[in-house]
Design an enzyme around this catalytic site. Structure first.
Site, short mmCIF file in Angstrom:
data_model
loop_
_atom_site.label_atom_id
_atom_site.label_comp_id
_atom_site.label_asym_id
_atom_site.label_seq_id
_atom_site.Cartn_x
_atom_site.Cartn_y
_atom_site.Cartn_z
N ALA A 1 -6.04 -9.74 -5.44
CA ALA A 1 -4.93 -9.64 -5.94
C ALA A 1 -4.41 -11.09 -6.50
O ALA A 1 -5.02 -11.87 -6.82
CB ALA A 1 -3.69 -8.91 -5.03
N SER B 1 0.91 -1.06 0.01
CA SER B 1 0.10 0.07 -0.20
C SER B 1 0.81 1.28 0.25
O SER B 1 0.67 2.09 -0.64
CB SER B 1 -1.07 -0.07 1.41
OG SER B 1 -1.80 1.29 1.28
N GLU C 1 -2.21 -12.10 -37.17
CA GLU C 1 -3.28 -11.01 -36.65
C GLU C 1 -4.69 -11.62 -36.75
O GLU C 1 -5.37 -11.11 -36.07
CB GLU C 1 -3.25 -10.13 -37.76
CG GLU C 1 -1.83 -9.14 -37.59
CD GLU C 1 -1.68 -8.22 -38.67
OE1 GLU C 1 -1.81 -6.81 -38.57
OE2 GLU C 1 -1.78 -8.78 -39.80
N GLN D 1 0.33 -18.29 -31.83
CA GLN D 1 -0.26 -17.07 -32.60
C GLN D 1 -1.61 -16.83 -32.42
O GLN D 1 -2.12 -15.82 -32.11
CB GLN D 1 0.27 -16.88 -34.05
CG GLN D 1 1.90 -16.49 -34.01
CD GLN D 1 1.98 -15.22 -33.16
OE1 GLN D 1 1.73 -13.92 -33.56
NE2 GLN D 1 2.96 -15.45 -32.39
N ALA E 1 5.10 -6.34 -29.34
CA ALA E 1 5.20 -4.94 -29.70
C ALA E 1 3.69 -4.86 -30.15
O ALA E 1 3.01 -3.75 -29.98
CB ALA E 1 6.06 -4.99 -30.92
C1 LIG Z 1 -1.15 -5.21 -7.13
C2 LIG Z 1 -1.99 -5.08 -5.94
C3 LIG Z 1 -3.27 -5.55 -5.97
C4 LIG Z 1 -4.06 -5.53 -5.11
N1 LIG Z 1 -5.53 -5.95 -5.14
C5 LIG Z 1 -6.35 -5.95 -4.06
C6 LIG Z 1 -7.69 -6.48 -4.14
O1 LIG Z 1 -7.89 -7.18 -5.00
N2 LIG Z 1 -8.31 -6.36 -3.18
C7 LIG Z 1 -8.03 -5.58 -1.99
O2 LIG Z 1 -8.79 -5.65 -0.93
N3 LIG Z 1 -6.75 -5.15 -1.73
C8 LIG Z 1 -6.16 -5.26 -2.96
N4 LIG Z 1 -4.69 -4.63 -2.89
C9 LIG Z 1 -4.39 -3.75 -1.65
C10 LIG Z 1 -3.64 -4.69 -0.54
O3 LIG Z 1 -4.51 -5.55 0.27
C11 LIG Z 1 -3.04 -3.93 0.37
O4 LIG Z 1 -2.09 -3.01 -0.26
C12 LIG Z 1 -2.31 -4.40 1.72
O5 LIG Z 1 -2.93 -5.30 2.27
C13 LIG Z 1 -1.78 -3.64 2.56
O6 LIG Z 1 -0.89 -4.40 3.29
P1 LIG Z 1 0.82 -4.14 3.40
O7 LIG Z 1 1.22 -4.93 4.64
O8 LIG Z 1 1.41 -4.10 2.37
O9 LIG Z 1 0.88 -2.76 4.23
P2 LIG Z 1 1.84 -1.50 4.11
O10 LIG Z 1 2.07 -1.19 2.71
O11 LIG Z 1 3.23 -2.15 4.47
O12 LIG Z 1 1.34 -0.42 4.95
C14 LIG Z 1 0.08 0.09 4.79
C15 LIG Z 1 -0.15 1.06 6.03
O13 LIG Z 1 -0.31 0.55 6.98
C16 LIG Z 1 -0.10 0.73 7.98
N5 LIG Z 1 0.40 -0.35 9.10
C17 LIG Z 1 0.55 -1.56 8.47
N6 LIG Z 1 0.75 -2.34 9.64
C18 LIG Z 1 0.45 -1.58 10.80
C19 LIG Z 1 0.38 -1.97 12.03
N7 LIG Z 1 0.69 -3.16 12.64
N8 LIG Z 1 0.05 -0.96 12.76
C20 LIG Z 1 -0.08 0.29 12.50
N9 LIG Z 1 0.07 0.57 11.20
C21 LIG Z 1 0.31 -0.28 10.17
C22 LIG Z 1 1.30 1.56 7.71
O14 LIG Z 1 1.73 2.38 8.56
C23 LIG Z 1 0.97 2.08 6.16
O15 LIG Z 1 0.22 3.27 6.57
C24 LIG Z 1 -3.78 -4.96 -3.72
C25 LIG Z 1 -2.50 -4.13 -3.86
C26 LIG Z 1 -1.52 -4.14 -4.90
C27 LIG Z 1 -0.35 -3.57 -4.68
#
Ligand SMILES: Cc1cc2nc3c(=O)[nH]c(=O)nc-3n(C[C@H](O)[C@H](O)[C@H](O)COP(=O)(O)OP(=O)(O)OC[C@H]3O[C@@H](n4cnc5c(N)ncnc54)[C@H](O)[C@@H]3O)c2cc1C
Ligand code: FES
Ligand code: FES
Length: 1338
Positions: free
Chosen positions: A345, A270, A1270, A1203, A806
């Site tokens: 995801a 996120s 194509e 293709q 391409a």
């Molecule tokens: C390609 C892609 C596809 C996705 N598809 C979906 C989907 O289909 N459906 C869906 O619902 N979501 C989807 N997401 C979103 C995804 O679920 C969230 O980005 C993810 O769950 C965030 O978790 P993280 O650990 O990576 O967060 P981070 O990026 O590590 O943290 C996010 C935020 O949470 C805070 N945080 C994290 N942990 C704590 C903690 N323990 N205490 C306090 N604050 C905390 C951090 O400070 C930060 O602000 C997608 C994301 C991507 C990149």
């Protein structure tokens, strides 16, 4: 705190110690640039494409277990991998040591074309096998759901992976209890011995066995480190950012007190995208490492407590386990969460993202928060001051300060209560695509009844996607308490919720009416689901659902897949060593799979190399008032900013007929037009500086974006094109009926996996310049670079090793960027590299032309169309590019397979303020063909006939004439059509579809068959000329060079087959190094399905010259080797090098007379597709597709089938899910795979069968083969028309008998809104003009 921390991790079994790591660096550039492990690719940078997949392994000293998981290196901060072992594609096998079975099988099963996605696919598969050496098909599809491939259509990748499943050949289709192994292919007989056809493209017997004991072990040093090392917080300091990694809870809480605003980085899925794409910056970040308290799993008396640090993949496994272990009534919330965790995801993101990060991010489209909110979950928070609990409720989701985490608090764990008896929880979501796509709307719903009371005691409903965060319909729920669960309650609920969850017409994300409809459709589904359970629990008190309504309940989700191919074996008389006609593996297949195949950005940096980043216009039409470069130039590392002033006198180039500016000056005409370019020592510096260039604009009128606006402003490129045949006006007078209609087709993004890439290297001598580019058209690059450098062409050489896809998109726009890059390189006497980021690429390079087709058809009641009048309008964008050619091709090919005795078709390319649209696979035909087929579908509806019947009635007869009076022999068209009917059991299945539709009200199936006649040829003989150069060396080895570009279509493989046949040398003795203007000059563009044909004829010519020269030597020593013959030729002073040439096919078109001999031949085919739609959500599932193609004598059936399949899936994407979205100001919103959805492995038909017609004609082409690149794309429209069929069935049942207008792409939104019902009637509608929409249809 360990301030002088060293970052220690392993990559492919080797220790890496990094003393001065920059916390802003991601693992992907670190691997690629620092460790020179270029097998891992950049495809999007945002976690959406899977090209950068690596395996991460971590040891847990508490559980003593090693966890292997797939992850997207583009989102992993390198600081976060301390103590981890990383495995990249290079680490599992290589051609220098041994290749891994996954690498071998994906290559040998023809699962690679351009190969750019392959390392990512390999790593996803490899990681699955590390965890499950005997995977099921479900696990397999799940593992590959986060990996995009734009070339193959996925079928061969699935086939390769299936060889690892214990039920490899089986479809595992349990739904109807019948397994594919127990039946012939659609009732067709099994292959008899001595059969002339073959159903296998690879031989499993030769595959290396998978031996898990051979895999890299987890480094013992990392285990010891995890067990024994003192727990000290690590701190890494960079130029701008500090990274703090606490390893104990105490240190984490202390760090949070010290830096309360610092984000807690867990999966970074996120935070990472926000930093990268939204310009968010954090000076300090805190990233906890292995803190056990964040990973707890506790079954308490009232629920399950899950640590906030658990990954979503771990949560999924834990919940699946809980559902198995606990009584069903306790697991309602867990089941609902599991449902969404399956599609959330891809596997990589689910393994990286944490539960805590997901909850705290509070994304508006979060799939889990709506369920957690209705499930009454509580969040356990902790700070240095102590712990507390807060509910995950509406206030928390709205980030009300009183209900939120305090800055110094962290989320430790989440308590998810057990559900109670008489309590039901459900989850719903609808996205553009089944998996790996953010929901358009999602929802969590919970109801609690008193024991047997049947009245609502508690009700909670939450929605995602309809506001800035998850929205709870609290008031509505409150008002429904005490009501019995019946239709009146449902009706009241719908009205209340629509009022409470208010969505204005201009809401961000658009699709407003669709979202409103989903809000109530989900509610209805919930109502039915609960009613069904209530009935099951208490059959006496609750009425049963009408059978036909039960169809609302099941979600459409494609599970198991199987496929069959069928092609002609080679003539038994063919010499065994002759490779023509055999399914030879792609020449680079193994190298794709091991990551050894080198693409432009994989080339090592040249000494003192610079990087170029573009600055583009943010306005659709404006005057440039001023450009301020001072801030950009003052940034460290910035060397220069190239503006139009530098290019004085050379700032334009004539690619086709009209000169185009390289850099926008004075006035800009589209958002994304390149205005200037920053050159800096590093990519990071160049990109940062590019953001600091300040351009002041003065908006200009008019801003024309749509075709309708262009028509209104008379804004066209000249000339208008017209084709006329017969006497249309007279014919309209004699027909039984006349209909008029129109269809709008949206554009399409090429989405080649390798973004535009180039490296310009000044040679330092004689002003020579080498330019390495990912292009389809090296000669045009050479020309434009020579022009901008004011040099003769012989000083500029363009080299292309291979191109990562391409599809028409790497021609003129590439030339513009190459010219600017080469200019910068020349100016500074230093090499300059330019690699576009995915978003830039999508913004700058545009794609397929959107079309508006208007038609008027005059026909007899039996379906014969006697008169047809058509108007084509294409949206060309702001400069001509190839728009006129595309339009012409569309007009010349518009009749598809039909003889319209009286026809008039006019076409105009509209000039608008959008990026210039360009060539794209099919070149106008996919649009023109769809317009014609839509017209036929309308005629059929009017006549009350199946569209297939009207198609057949109007099809070309055996010998016929096209509208431009070229003779056509359509025998094989009819043959394809008939075989496709038989192979798909069309009639039987049509009846089955009708039966299904009569029994199911909310789900409908559709079946459609579409023919294709794809004319192949260029518009002039000169455009089809080709040349080759063949050398034989004294050791007998052969080097082949030709003018074609290898961009995944396997041209180099076919060319080696040609040389092998013509010279009579084994394939292994022939080599091909790449394409260069240095070896073969004046090459034509690689495109138009003809690359192998034309260049193959040139190679044949060269080889025949050589063979002729060598014949006397060979006949003197017939038992000699090639080494002997080459030496003998040398000794006799016979040249061992020859050029070959092919003049091109005759081609002419006179637009004045409307007559021409444009095309050399026609490719014929037919496809039959079956789909199922969910009338309540607009979802669709591709059940089955059968394709029959006539491709003449295939040179390589594996490549040709690849293709066809790849093009079909790309076409399916074009007509169903790929949707571009623009703001009313002309800004492209869909600038990445997060927004723009191409088909994934989950979208392809569950059953997919391809059969090639036995060759019957002798053509004037290379070994009577036909170009396949194509034609298959149009067959994707069979899915469009199958959906059309299903929607028509739904409408008929609802009494909607009027004309049905369905535009392309036929997205869930369009499907849902066309299936009008009481819910679509219920939603509020906004008066047009009363609001500014978020996006506009282009
Ligand atoms: C390609 C892609 C596809 C996705 N598809 C979906 C989907 O289909 N459906 C869906 O619902 N979501 C989807 N997401 C979103 C995804 O679920 C969230 O980005 C993810 O769950 C965030 O978790 P993280 O650990 O990576 O967060 P981070 O990026 O590590 O943290 C996010 C935020 O949470 C805070 N945080 C994290 N942990 C704590 C903690 N323990 N205490 C306090 N604050 C905390 C951090 O400070 C930060 O602000 C997608 C994301 C991507 C990149
Ligand atoms: S580059 Fe990492 S997922 Fe696309
Ligand atoms: S082979 Fe998959 S993207 Fe080209």
């Amino acid at each position: 705190m360990d301030r002088a921390a060293e970052l220690l991790f392993y990559v492919n079994g080797r220790k890496v110690i990094e003393k001065n790591v920059d916390p802003e660096t991601m693992l992907l550039p670190y691997l690629r640039k620092k460790l020179r492990l270029t097998g891992t690719k950049y495809g999007c940078g945002g976690g959406d494409c899977g090209a950068c997949t690596v395996m991460i392994s971590r040891y847990n000293p508490v559980t003593k277990k090693i966890r292997h998981y797939p992850a997207n290196a583009c989102l992993i901060p390198v600081c976060s991998v301390h103590g981890a072992a990383i495995t990249t594609v290079e680490g599992i096998g290589s051609t220098k040591t041994r290749i891994h079975p996954v690498q071998e099988r994906i290559a040998k099963c023809h699962g690679t074309q351009c190969g750019f996605c392959t390392p990512g696919m390999v790593m996803s598969m490899y990681t699955l096998l590390r965890n499950h050496p005997d995977p099921t098909l479900d696990q397999l599809t799940d593992a590959l759901g986060g990996n995009l491939c734009r070339c193959t259509g996925y079928r061969p990748i699935i086939d390769a992976c299936k060889t690892f499943c214990n039920t490899s050949g089986c479809c595992q289709r349990k739904e109807n209890g019948v397994c594919c192994l127990n039946q012939g292919m659609n009732g067709l007989p099994e292959v008899e011995e001595g059969d002339e056809t073959s159903k296998k493209l690879f031989s499993e017997e030769e595959f290396l066995p998978l031996d898990p004991t051979q895999e890299l072990i987890f480094p013992p040093e990392l285990m010891i480190m995890a067990e024994k090392q003192p727990q000290r917080t690590r701190v890494f300091g960079g130029d701008r950012m500090t990274w703090i990694s606490p390893v104990t809870l105490k240190d984490l809480l202390e760090a949070k007190v010290k830096y309360p605003q610092a984000p807690v980085i867990m999966g970074n899925t996120s935070t990472g995208p926000a930093v990268k794409f939204k310009g968010v910056f954090h000076a300090v970040v805190i990233s906890p490492d292995r803190i056990e308290e964040l990973n707890v799993v506790n079954y308490t008396y009232n629920g399950l407590t899950l640590g906030a640090g658990l990954s979503l993949a771990q949560v999924k496994d834990i919940l699946a386990d809980a559902v198995l272990k606990l009584p069903e009534e306790k697991t309602q919330t867990y089941q609902a969460l599991l449902k969404h965790l399956r599609t959330l995801a891809g596997s990589q993101i689910r393994n990286m993202a944490s539960l805590g990060g997901h909850i705290v991010s509070r994304h508006l489209d979060s799939d889990l928060n709506p369920i957690l909110a209705v499930g009454n979950c509580t969040l356990n928070l902790l700070s240095k001051e102590g712990g507390r609990q807060i509910p995950l409720n509406e206030q928390f989701l709205r980030k009300c300060p009183s209900a939120d985490l305090k800055p110094e608090e962290i989320l430790i764990s989440v308590n998810i209560p057990y559900s109670r008896k008489w309590e039901f929880v459900s989850a719903f979501r609808q996205a553009q695509r089944q998996q790996n796509a953010l929901a358009i709307v999602n929802s969590g719903m919970r109801v609690f009844f008193g024991e047997g009371s049947g009245t609502v005691r508690e009700l909670s409903i939450s929605y995602g996607g309809v506001g800035p965060t998850t929205i709870c319909a609290k008031n509505s729920c409150q008002k429904l308490i005490g009501r019995p669960w019946n239709e009146e309650m449902l009706d009241a609920a719908c009205r209340l919720v629509l009022e409470e969850v208010f969505l204005p017409g201009s809401a961000p994300g658009g699709k407003v009416e669709f979202k409103r409809t989903l809000i109530v459709s989900f509610l209805f589904k919930f109502y039915l689901e609960v009613s069904q359970i209530l009935k099951r629990m208490d059959p006496i008190h609750y009425p049963s659902l009408e059978d036909k309504y039960e169809s609302a309940l099941e979600d459409l989700y494609s599970r198991h897949r199987w496929s069959a191919v069928n092609y002609q074996n080679v003539d038994p008389k063919q010499l065994p060593q002759d490779p023509i006609g055999h399914p030879i593996m792609h020449l680079s297949g193994i190298k794709h799979a091991t990551g050894e195949a080198i693409y432009c950005d994989d080339m090592p940096a040249v000494d003192r190399e610079l990087f170029l980043a573009t600055v583009t216009s943010s306005r659709a039409h404006a005057k440039i008032v001023s450009i301020d470069l001072s801030e950009a130039l003052s940034l460290p590392g910035v060397v220069d900013v190239v503006t139009e002033e530098h290019l004085e006198g050379v700032n334009s180039f004539c690619f086709l007929t009209k000169p185009e500016k390289l850099l926008g000056s004075e006035e800009v005409f589209w958002v994304g037009q390149i205005v200037c370019a920053v050159i800096a020592e590093s990519e990071v510096q160049a990109r940062r500086a590019a953001k600091l260039v300040k351009i002041v604009y003065q908006d200009l009128e008019p801003v024309i974006l749509t075709i309708e606006e262009a028509i209104q402003h008379n804004s066209f490129f000249e000339p208008e094109r017209k084709l006329e045949y017969g006497n249309v006006d007279e014919a309209f007078k004699v027909v039984d009926q006349i209909i008029e209609g129109e269809i709008h087709l949206g554009g399409q993004e090429h989405f080649y996996m390798e973004t535009q890439s180039m490296l310009a290297v000044p040679k330092g001598e004689d002003q020579e310049m080498d330019i390495y580019v990912s292009t389809q058209y090296p000669k045009s690059i050479q020309d434009v670079v020579a022009s901008v450098l004011k040099l003769p062409a012989n000083k500029v050489m363009c080299h292309v090793k291979r191109v990562g896809g391409a599809f028409g998109g790497k021609t003129f726009r590439t030339g513009i960027m190459a010219a600017i890059t080469a200019f910068a390189a020349n100016k500074h006497g230093r090499a300059v590299r330019c690699i576009l980021e995915r978003g830039e690429d999508m913004l700058i390079t545009a794609g397929r032309h959107p079309y508006l087709g208007k038609y008027k058809a005059g026909f007899m009641n039996d379906g014969r169309i006697l008169a047809l009048e058509m108007e084509h309008y294409s949206n060309g964008g702001a400069s001509l590019d190839e728009s006129l050619f595309v339009l012409e091709c569309g007009i010349l090919k518009m009749e598809n397979c039909y003889k319209f005795p009286n026809l008039r078709c006019r076409g105009r390319a509209c000039r608008t303020n959008l990026p210039p649209n360009t060539a794209f696979r099919g070149f106008g035909f996919p649009q023109a063909g769809l317009i014609t087929e839509s017209c036929i579908t309308d005629v059929a509806a009017k006549c009350g006939l199946p569209p297939e019947k009207v198609r057949m009635i109007n099809m070309y007869k055996e010998i016929d004439q096209t509208p431009y009076k070229q003779e056509i022999n359509a025998k094989n068209l009819t043959q394809c059509w008939k075989e496709c009917m038989a192979m798909s059991s069309y009639s039987l299945r049509k009846a089955a579809v009708e039966k299904f539709n009569s029994e199911n009200y909310w789900k409908k199936k559709g079946l459609a068959m579409v023919p294709v006649k794809y004319p192949v040829g260029f518009n002039s003989r000169a455009a089809g000329q080709a040349a080759a150069l063949v050398h034989i060396y004294l050791d007998g080895s052969v080097l082949v060079t030709h003018g074609g570009i290898e961009m995944g279509q396997g041209v180099h493989t076919k060319m080696i087959q040609v040389a092998s046949r013509e010279l009579g040398v084994p394939l292994s003795d022939v080599h091909l190094r790449g394409t260069s203007t240095e070896t073969v000059p004046n090459t034509n563009i690689s495109g138009g399905s003809l690359v192998a044909d034309l260049n193959g004829l040139a190679i044949k010519d060269a080889c025949q010259t050589l063979r002729k020269r060598l014949e006397p030597i060979i006949s003197k020593n017939p038992r000699g080797t090639w080494k002997d013959w080459a030496q003998a030729a040398f000794d006799e002073s016979i040249s061992l090098s020859a050029t070959g040439y092919f003049r091109g096919y005759e081609s002419s078109m006179n637009w004045e007379t409307g007559e021409g001999q444009m095309f050399e031949y026609f490719v014929f085919g037919a496809a039959c597709s079956e789909v199922e739609i969910d009338c309540l959500t607009g979802a669709h599932k591709n059940i089955r597709t059968d394709i029959v193609m006539d491709i003449g004598h295939s040179i390589n059936p594996a490549i040709d089938i690849g293709q066809i399949e790849g093009a079909f899936v790309q076409g399916m994407g074009l007509y169903t899910i790929e949707e571009l979205s623009y703001s009313p100001q002309g800004v492209l919103y869909t600038c990445g795979p997060d927004q723009y959805k191409i088909p994934t492995i989950c979208d392809i038909p569950t059953e997919f069968h391809i059969s090639l017609l036995p060759p019957s004609q002798n053509l004037n082409t290379l070994y009577s083969s036909k170009g396949m690149g194509e034609s298959g794309i149009f067959l994707g429209s069979s899915v469009f028309f199958a959906i059309h069929d299903a929607v028509s069935a739904a409408r008929r049942e609802r009494g909607l008998l009027g004309p049905l207008k369905l535009n392309s792409p036929l997205t869930p939104e369009k499907i849902r809104m066309a299936c009008e019902d009481k819910f679509t009637k219920m939603i509020p509608r906004d008066k047009p003009g009363s609001y500014v929409p978020w996006n506009i249809p282009i």
